[in-house]
Design an enzyme around this catalytic site. Structure first.
Site, PDB file in Angstrom:
ATOM      1  N   SER A  30     -13.902 -37.929 -39.705  1.00  7.48           N
ATOM      2  CA  SER A  30     -15.350 -37.906 -39.941  1.00  7.48           C
ATOM      3  C   SER A  30     -15.992 -38.982 -39.081  1.00  7.48           C
ATOM      4  CB  SER A  30     -15.638 -38.204 -41.428  1.00  7.48           C
ATOM      5  OG  SER A  30     -17.014 -38.448 -41.642  1.00  7.48           O
ATOM      6  N   TYR A  67     -14.294 -42.577 -49.587  1.00  4.92           N
ATOM      7  CA  TYR A  67     -14.205 -41.672 -48.438  1.00  4.92           C
ATOM      8  C   TYR A  67     -14.127 -42.462 -47.136  1.00  4.92           C
ATOM      9  CZ  TYR A  67     -15.473 -37.627 -45.498  1.00  4.92           C
ATOM     10  OH  TYR A  67     -15.503 -36.631 -44.548  1.00  4.92           O
TER      11      TYR A  67
END
Length: 267
Positions: free
Chosen positions: A145, A158
């Site tokens: 990401s 995350y």
């Protein structure tokens, strides 16, 4: 350019929708048989498999819970055996939470870390062992990401997991290069997928003033990048994190100078 080791067999985790589905189809289009996994959407995985088969490729479907450690590795082993070998492994399964750090329950932290990092480690290790044993090299590709590079409020677990996964892929590039195995991270920004609440939407019709290209990305754009990284022309790319975000990461100081309220501080 040598073409005798063109990849023929791939595994894509979380191939039931979004980036995983698009990637499975892109690899099939490139001539690979594809094993794809699903966590809770078997119907979606079967639909992906049918699309893979329309390109003349073999498709295998299996249930995989990456957070089921170490059993998730046994699923990878079984898929490698059914495929008859492994050339490309795409670690795409992931999870997140939108919770302020001070309120984040330990169980949620563990769930995200188990899914995005520890489970990924187990699956990548099994895939790498199969490649080393076969002696034909291979490609390990992890979907990380932009938050492997920059954090976001409410995403401490995350962010930590994706930073860790990116570091793991760099280490794999160092340790596995001697076996002809490349390791690359693909770091998407906002992509129109079920994970972002944009199932089957056309990103070209969405306005995103904070992204230089002005829109979210399409899962097929990410899949095209992954298919390239899995191909012989990309064989010398290893240890890199390739960002595909429409320029989002370049907006740091610009966005900071343009924000006019403190709304960003809360989820």
């Amino acid at each position: 350019m040598e073409t005798d080791h063109a990849p023929r067999r791939a595994i894509v985790t979380a191939g039931d929708s979004g980036i995983g589905r698009a990637t499975a189809v892109a690899l099939a289009t490139a001539g690979m048989d594809v094993a794809l996994t699903w966590h809770s959407d078997r119907e979606g995985a079967e639909q992906t498999a049918e699309e893979v088969r329309t390109h003349g490729a073999r498709a295998i479907v299996a249930q995989l819970d990456v957070a089921d450690i170490p059993a998730c590795g046994d699923v990878v082993d079984a898929l490698v055996a059914e495929l008859g070998g492994l050339d490309v492994f795409v670690n795409n399964a992931g999870a997140g939470t939108s919770t302020p750090f001070l309120d984040l329950p330990l169980d949620d932290w563990r769930r995200v870390l188990d899914t995005d990092l520890t489970g990924a480690f187990v699956c990548l290790q099994r895939a790498a062992r199969a490649m080393v044993s076969a002696g034909n090299g291979g490609r390990l590709i992890s979907v990380t990401s932009v938050h492997a590079h920059q954090p976001m409020v409410g995403s401490s677990a995350y962010d930590a997991a994706k930073h860790g996964l990116d570091g793991l892929m760099k280490n794999l590039a160092l340790e596995l290069g001697a076996f002809g195995i490349g390791a690359v991270s693909v770091a998407p920004g906002e992509i129109a997928t079920p994970m972002t609440g944009q199932t089957d939407s056309d990103p070209h019709g969405e306005d995103r003033p904070g992204i230089p290209l002005g829109r979210p990305g399409d899962a097929r754009e990410v899949a095209a990048l992954i298919a390239f990284l899995a191909s012989p022309p990309a064989a010398y790319i290893s240890g890199a994190s390739v960002v595909i975000d429409g320029g989002m990461l370049q907006m740091g100081p610009q966005a900071g100078a343009s924000i006019e309220s403190h709304d960003w501080r809360t989820v």
